[in-house]
Scaffold this motif. Sequence first.
Motif, PDB file in Angstrom:
ATOM      1  N   ASN A  72       0.584 -11.586  -4.843  1.00 50.75           N
ATOM      2  CA  ASN A  72       1.998 -11.557  -4.513  1.00 50.75           C
ATOM      3  C   ASN A  72       2.443 -12.777  -3.732  1.00 50.75           C
ATOM      4  O   ASN A  72       3.618 -13.140  -3.741  1.00 50.75           O
ATOM      5  CB  ASN A  72       2.349 -10.241  -3.819  1.00 50.75           C
ATOM      6  N   ILE A 219      -1.451   3.968   8.358  1.00 53.39           N
ATOM      7  CA  ILE A 219      -0.418   4.997   8.271  1.00 53.39           C
ATOM      8  C   ILE A 219       0.880   4.404   7.720  1.00 53.39           C
ATOM      9  O   ILE A 219       1.457   3.502   8.320  1.00 53.39           O
ATOM     10  CB  ILE A 219      -0.132   5.626   9.658  1.00 53.39           C
ATOM     11  N   THR A 225       0.184  -4.110  -2.172  1.00 52.21           N
ATOM     12  CA  THR A 225       1.383  -4.759  -2.667  1.00 52.21           C
ATOM     13  C   THR A 225       2.033  -5.650  -1.612  1.00 52.21           C
ATOM     14  O   THR A 225       2.407  -6.777  -1.885  1.00 52.21           O
ATOM     15  CB  THR A 225       2.395  -3.683  -3.133  1.00 52.21           C
ATOM     16  N   GLY A 370       3.323   0.864   8.912  1.00 50.21           N
ATOM     17  CA  GLY A 370       4.438   0.114   8.329  1.00 50.21           C
ATOM     18  C   GLY A 370       5.683   0.975   8.219  1.00 50.21           C
ATOM     19  O   GLY A 370       5.936   1.856   9.056  1.00 50.21           O
ATOM     20  N   GLY A 372       6.515   3.412   6.452  1.00 52.00           N
ATOM     21  CA  GLY A 372       6.383   4.868   6.350  1.00 52.00           C
ATOM     22  C   GLY A 372       6.514   5.538   7.707  1.00 52.00           C
ATOM     23  O   GLY A 372       6.758   6.741   7.809  1.00 52.00           O
ATOM     24  N   HIS A 376      12.520   6.255   9.664  1.00 54.54           N
ATOM     25  CA  HIS A 376      12.858   7.679   9.736  1.00 54.54           C
ATOM     26  C   HIS A 376      13.896   7.892  10.842  1.00 54.54           C
ATOM     27  O   HIS A 376      14.023   7.049  11.736  1.00 54.54           O
ATOM     28  CB  HIS A 376      11.615   8.509  10.083  1.00 54.54           C
ATOM     29  N   HIS A 409       8.955  -9.767   6.715  1.00 58.56           N
ATOM     30  CA  HIS A 409       9.124 -11.168   6.341  1.00 58.56           C
ATOM     31  C   HIS A 409       8.159 -12.050   7.132  1.00 58.56           C
ATOM     32  O   HIS A 409       7.794 -11.747   8.262  1.00 58.56           O
ATOM     33  CB  HIS A 409      10.552 -11.609   6.662  1.00 58.56           C
ATOM     34  N   THR A 648      11.529   9.312  -0.599  1.00 56.78           N
ATOM     35  CA  THR A 648      11.249   8.064   0.111  1.00 56.78           C
ATOM     36  C   THR A 648      11.534   6.916  -0.841  1.00 56.78           C
ATOM     37  O   THR A 648      11.371   7.051  -2.059  1.00 56.78           O
ATOM     38  CB  THR A 648       9.783   8.040   0.619  1.00 56.78           C
ATOM     39  N   THR A 649      11.991   5.776  -0.308  1.00 58.39           N
ATOM     40  CA  THR A 649      12.298   4.621  -1.162  1.00 58.39           C
ATOM     41  C   THR A 649      11.294   3.510  -0.867  1.00 58.39           C
ATOM     42  O   THR A 649      11.124   3.112   0.279  1.00 58.39           O
ATOM     43  CB  THR A 649      13.728   4.117  -0.904  1.00 58.39           C
ATOM     44  N   TYR A 656      10.006  -8.511  -4.111  1.00 55.71           N
ATOM     45  CA  TYR A 656       9.983  -8.859  -2.694  1.00 55.71           C
ATOM     46  C   TYR A 656      11.316  -8.403  -2.130  1.00 55.71           C
ATOM     47  O   TYR A 656      12.333  -9.082  -2.280  1.00 55.71           O
ATOM     48  CB  TYR A 656       9.766 -10.367  -2.450  1.00 55.71           C
ATOM     49  N   ASN A 657      11.332  -7.263  -1.520  1.00 56.76           N
ATOM     50  CA  ASN A 657      12.574  -6.655  -1.051  1.00 56.76           C
ATOM     51  C   ASN A 657      13.584  -6.595  -2.190  1.00 56.76           C
ATOM     52  O   ASN A 657      13.284  -6.037  -3.229  1.00 56.76           O
ATOM     53  CB  ASN A 657      13.127  -7.392   0.177  1.00 56.76           C
TER      54      ASN A 657
HETATM   55  N1  LIG Z   1       5.003  -8.418  -2.249  1.00 52.66           N
HETATM   56  C1  LIG Z   1       5.783  -7.990  -1.253  1.00 52.66           C
HETATM   57  N2  LIG Z   1       5.393  -8.171   0.019  1.00 52.66           N
HETATM   58  C2  LIG Z   1       6.201  -7.725   1.037  1.00 52.66           C
HETATM   59  C3  LIG Z   1       7.474  -7.160   0.786  1.00 52.66           C
HETATM   60  C4  LIG Z   1       7.828  -6.945  -0.578  1.00 52.66           C
HETATM   61  O1  LIG Z   1       8.889  -6.359  -0.870  1.00 52.66           O
HETATM   62  N3  LIG Z   1       6.977  -7.386  -1.554  1.00 52.66           N
HETATM   63  N4  LIG Z   1       8.312  -6.834   1.825  1.00 52.66           N
HETATM   64  C5  LIG Z   1       8.007  -7.360   3.147  1.00 52.66           C
HETATM   65  C6  LIG Z   1       8.721  -6.582   4.152  1.00 52.66           C
HETATM   66  S1  LIG Z   1      10.266  -7.110   4.666  1.00 52.66           S
HETATM   67  C7  LIG Z   1       8.158  -5.503   4.747  1.00 52.66           C
HETATM   68  S2  LIG Z   1       8.993  -4.648   5.975  1.00 52.66           S
HETATM   69  C8  LIG Z   1       6.803  -5.070   4.427  1.00 52.66           C
HETATM   70  C9  LIG Z   1       6.820  -3.608   3.972  1.00 52.66           C
HETATM   71  O2  LIG Z   1       5.533  -3.135   3.769  1.00 52.66           O
HETATM   72  P1  LIG Z   1       5.252  -1.535   3.705  1.00 52.66           P
HETATM   73  O3  LIG Z   1       5.452  -0.941   5.054  1.00 52.66           O
HETATM   74  O4  LIG Z   1       3.950  -1.360   3.038  1.00 52.66           O
HETATM   75  O5  LIG Z   1       6.507  -1.068   2.782  1.00 52.66           O
HETATM   76  P2  LIG Z   1       6.889   0.018   1.687  1.00 52.66           P
HETATM   77  O6  LIG Z   1       6.753  -0.406   0.280  1.00 52.66           O
HETATM   78  O7  LIG Z   1       8.254   0.418   2.071  1.00 52.66           O
HETATM   79  O8  LIG Z   1       5.783   1.101   1.786  1.00 52.66           O
HETATM   80  C10 LIG Z   1       5.626   2.011   2.734  1.00 52.66           C
HETATM   81  C11 LIG Z   1       4.470   2.949   2.420  1.00 52.66           C
HETATM   82  O9  LIG Z   1       4.754   4.084   3.203  1.00 52.66           O
HETATM   83  C12 LIG Z   1       4.526   5.243   2.438  1.00 52.66           C
HETATM   84  N5  LIG Z   1       5.391   6.294   2.989  1.00 52.66           N
HETATM   85  C13 LIG Z   1       6.651   6.625   2.633  1.00 52.66           C
HETATM   86  N6  LIG Z   1       7.118   7.615   3.435  1.00 52.66           N
HETATM   87  C14 LIG Z   1       6.123   7.911   4.313  1.00 52.66           C
HETATM   88  C15 LIG Z   1       5.973   8.847   5.404  1.00 52.66           C
HETATM   89  O10 LIG Z   1       6.870   9.614   5.742  1.00 52.66           O
HETATM   90  N7  LIG Z   1       4.790   8.827   6.083  1.00 52.66           N
HETATM   91  C16 LIG Z   1       3.766   7.989   5.753  1.00 52.66           C
HETATM   92  N8  LIG Z   1       2.643   8.045   6.471  1.00 52.66           N
HETATM   93  N9  LIG Z   1       3.870   7.144   4.716  1.00 52.66           N
HETATM   94  C17 LIG Z   1       5.032   7.080   4.029  1.00 52.66           C
HETATM   95  C18 LIG Z   1       4.821   4.866   1.015  1.00 52.66           C
HETATM   96  O11 LIG Z   1       4.138   5.720   0.122  1.00 52.66           O
HETATM   97  C19 LIG Z   1       4.317   3.414   0.970  1.00 52.66           C
HETATM   98  O12 LIG Z   1       2.965   3.380   0.619  1.00 52.66           O
HETATM   99  O13 LIG Z   1       6.204  -5.838   3.396  1.00 52.66           O
HETATM  100  C20 LIG Z   1       6.503  -7.240   3.399  1.00 52.66           C
HETATM  101  N10 LIG Z   1       5.752  -7.842   2.323  1.00 52.66           N
END
Ligand SMILES: Nc1nc2c(c(=O)[nH]1)N[C@H]1C(S)=C(S)[C@@H](COP(=O)(O)OP(=O)(O)OC[C@H]3O[C@@H](n4cnc5c(=O)[nH]c(N)nc54)[C@H](O)[C@@H]3O)O[C@H]1N2
Length: 779
Positions: A72, A219, A225, A370, A372, A376, A409, A648-649, A656-657
């Motif tokens: 990525n 968690i 990804t 992260g 998740g 909330h 970011h 959940t979204t 990437y966002n």
């Molecule tokens: N390739 C790529 N890299 C990125 C990004 C991107 O969009 N693409 N975005 C960047 C940004 S700005 C950010 S903030 C980060 C985001 O990185 P992550 O925090 O990994 O973002 P999400 O894809 O929103 O995934 C959150 C995870 O939380 C889980 N989840 C959902 N609800 C809950 C819950 O209630 N409890 C628990 N325990 N888990 C839950 C989901 O199943 C998912 O696996 O990544 C950064 N890096």
Amino acid sequence: MSDKDVPGFEPYDGPAGGWGALGAVARALSGQMAIARESIALHKVNQPQGFDCPGCAWPDPKETSSFEFCENGAKAVSWEATAKRVKPEFFATNKVADLWNLTDYTLEGLGRLTHPLVYDHASDTYQPIGWDAAFERIGAALRALPDPDMAEFYTSGRASNEAAFLYQLFVREFGTNNFPDCSNMCHEATSVGLPQSLGSGKGTVTLDDFEHCDAIFCIGHNPGTNHPRMLSTLREASLRGVPIVVLNPLPERGLERFTSPQHPVEMITNRSVRIASTYYKLKIGGDVAVLKGMMKYLLVEDAKALAEGMPGVVDHDFIEANTSGFDALVADVEATEWHAIERKSGLTRAEIEHAAGIYARASKVIVCYGMGITQHAHGTENVQQIANLLLMRGNIGREGAGICPLRGHSNVQGDRTVGITEKPNAALNEGIRKTYGFEPPVEHGHDAVAAVIAIREGRSKALVALGGNLAVAMPDTEETFAAMRGLDLAVHIATKLNRSHLIIAKESLILPCLGRTELDEQATGPQAVTVEDSMSMVHASAGTLTPASEHLRSEPWIVRGIANATLPDTKVDWDRLVGDYNLIRDDIEKVFPIFYDFNKRVNVPGGFRLRVAASERAWDTPDKRAQFLIARGLDEDEPLGDDDLMLTTIRSHDQYNTTIYGLNDRYRGVTGRRDVIFMHEKDLAARGLRQGDRIDVFATGVNVADGKERAVRGFTAVAFDIAEGSVAMYYPEGNALIALESHDRRSGTPAYKSVPVRIVASTLPADPRDKRKASHAVA
Ligand SMILES: Nc1nc2c(c(=O)[nH]1)N[C@H]1C(S)=C(S)[C@@H](COP(=O)(O)OP(=O)(O)OC[C@H]3O[C@@H](n4cnc5c(=O)[nH]c(N)nc54)[C@H](O)[C@@H]3O)O[C@H]1N2
Ligand SMILES: Nc1nc2c(c(=O)[nH]1)N[C@H]1C(S)=C(S)[C@@H](COP(=O)(O)OP(=O)(O)OC[C@H]3O[C@@H](n4cnc5c(=O)[nH]c(N)nc54)[C@H](O)[C@@H]3O)O[C@H]1N2
Ligand SMILES: [Mo]
């Protein structure tokens, strides 16, 4: 009905990484880049002499000797270094009304912006404008506002420290603290929660700690990804025999097994390394229940051990010497009943006790988390319960242990450190006063939600955005778009075209900037910028590629232009600072003493770590102790109606966002589409639905409290091994379901991860073979 009957959905059996990742990179590169640019660019990513990857904020190993492969990261680089251009001729022949009908994927896929543009109402097109003329218009519009607090200055976390520092300086001299920021939608719950718990708002671990820990908890984050280089770290830990416990409602392949493209033998033999030793599929919003359950177990085991004359399970010496509030926490945890914990989390007591046992037996534990956790309605409390769990066994401020929020970011953390905050503290204000001799505004300004509400209510009339895609990233797509159409001025500093740019104000401008991969030449020669990663490491980044167009300018240069045009009596010598970024860094050091010897320390390969007091057990709280803070009850979110599901979204593997690189989500088995909703077989059956059925999703509860219907229609259900009662769809398709009012009261973080919904068979014609392109799914 078999899986095959849903076009574009077929469960994926492979590991994360591996040949699939190599193939995906090849496709990403061939689609976007000229070969010469590609080979130059990829070898400079995250190298001491190269540029910082514009992907995630996971830190680099100290000695980056070989190119650190990351699928990525390669997509992020090739997306920026693309050979495609979107030129004035294109804008001349395509009205904004027509561009609006293109998908987000197509819009950004048009390529890099090449010229400053201004919107022409008569022809409904964007037209080229010179830089000086653009600055004059912006300056005049900003000066015409009756009050500086009627302008909003958004920052997305790609901006370098230098750009962000100049930006906040300009905005404060202009006279407002309205700093909506992407981190308001992201880790604000961390930035608010951790200072109260630990006195520091940042993670306490470094990459080295992962080599010394003896248990890791992951968690609510999806590193396969979103932080792919973290898989190498987790892989090493797993091979050392370190238990890795995952809490996530979805089975994320990157947290299950990984084949490292860095290891030829693994690749050739198709072997993979197990990541999670135990994977708990809890319900969305069940984290506080699990954390309280784990603490409950620790307290019981502690009492047992002490009664038998053994050392306790809880670190009483640490608690005595370092913390406040333990007795109140014990009372809260003891009052929480197991049956409530089980119901809320969807896990059994035995499962939670098993996880707690792993935690209790390990002497050095790191907890990573992260979105998740943070996104909330009670995100701040969630973060604080993680801190409690760690404090109970003294797992903060020593080698191999600590808290690890995974930032978004690549420089979102740095932007905050250098002053992008709507709530400046006294030290920041004093630093500015002392260095520049003007009086910065002290009254708190708007965060992202407050900014959009102010725009909606007509209290704010101007928006300047340093990067990002604010309108699409925010909740309540329809209302946010409508609000932004009421602006007098909209200015977007950007690399690529996106939907926010097409929401037209009285005056709209797009200012195209250099990306991080590109050479930034100023009066004194080529410049480097600096960024701060998730572990507070600050290092330099210097682009090497020829800019995508001769008209592009750096972000600091653009901020300089806006400042000069807006502030006739400015106290800042903008031209001098932008001529030599070393001078910007000297000023950053004057305003923020934590950056002492900035230019010297950043010249060392790998850079330096900013001090995080909690890492040294210095607790910067009012009583100078770490705080056990209570979360009332187990509800992370608003209560759910009887027939409702919790949505959940999440991000796909190809985005990437709001930037959509492609329409595949390989690890979740989705190809060529984004209009799917992941549901448990039983939740489908309970609604008389089957995989492949088209469904409509209606928001309920908090998201319709204002009486407005919020819905998305015509999505296709796929049966998935997700926790029962929990459903998932992609961001930003799901944003139309979320009201702006649905956010954490304490941090303002939108509750993107907990959206109560009702799911019914779609009123649209059922046609599973209809492979619609991912549209911006506003109902
Ligand atoms: N390739 C790529 N890299 C990125 C990004 C991107 O969009 N693409 N975005 C960047 C940004 S700005 C950010 S903030 C980060 C985001 O990185 P992550 O925090 O990994 O973002 P999400 O894809 O929103 O995934 C959150 C995870 O939380 C889980 N989840 C959902 N609800 C809950 C819950 O209630 N409890 C628990 N325990 N888990 C839950 C989901 O199943 C998912 O696996 O990544 C950064 N890096
Ligand atoms: N439903 C839902 N909504 C969410 C989330 C979620 O998990 N679920 N996550 C939230 C999170 S964590 C975040 S951080 C926000 C993201 O919100 P933003 O940061 O606002 O959005 P991005 O999609 O990262 O912005 C992409 C745009 O940035 C511009 N860009 C790219 N590189 C550069 C650069 O170097 N300089 C400049 N000036 N511009 C550049 C391009 O024009 C591109 O179109 O979204 C939030 N929204
Ligand atoms: Mo983020």
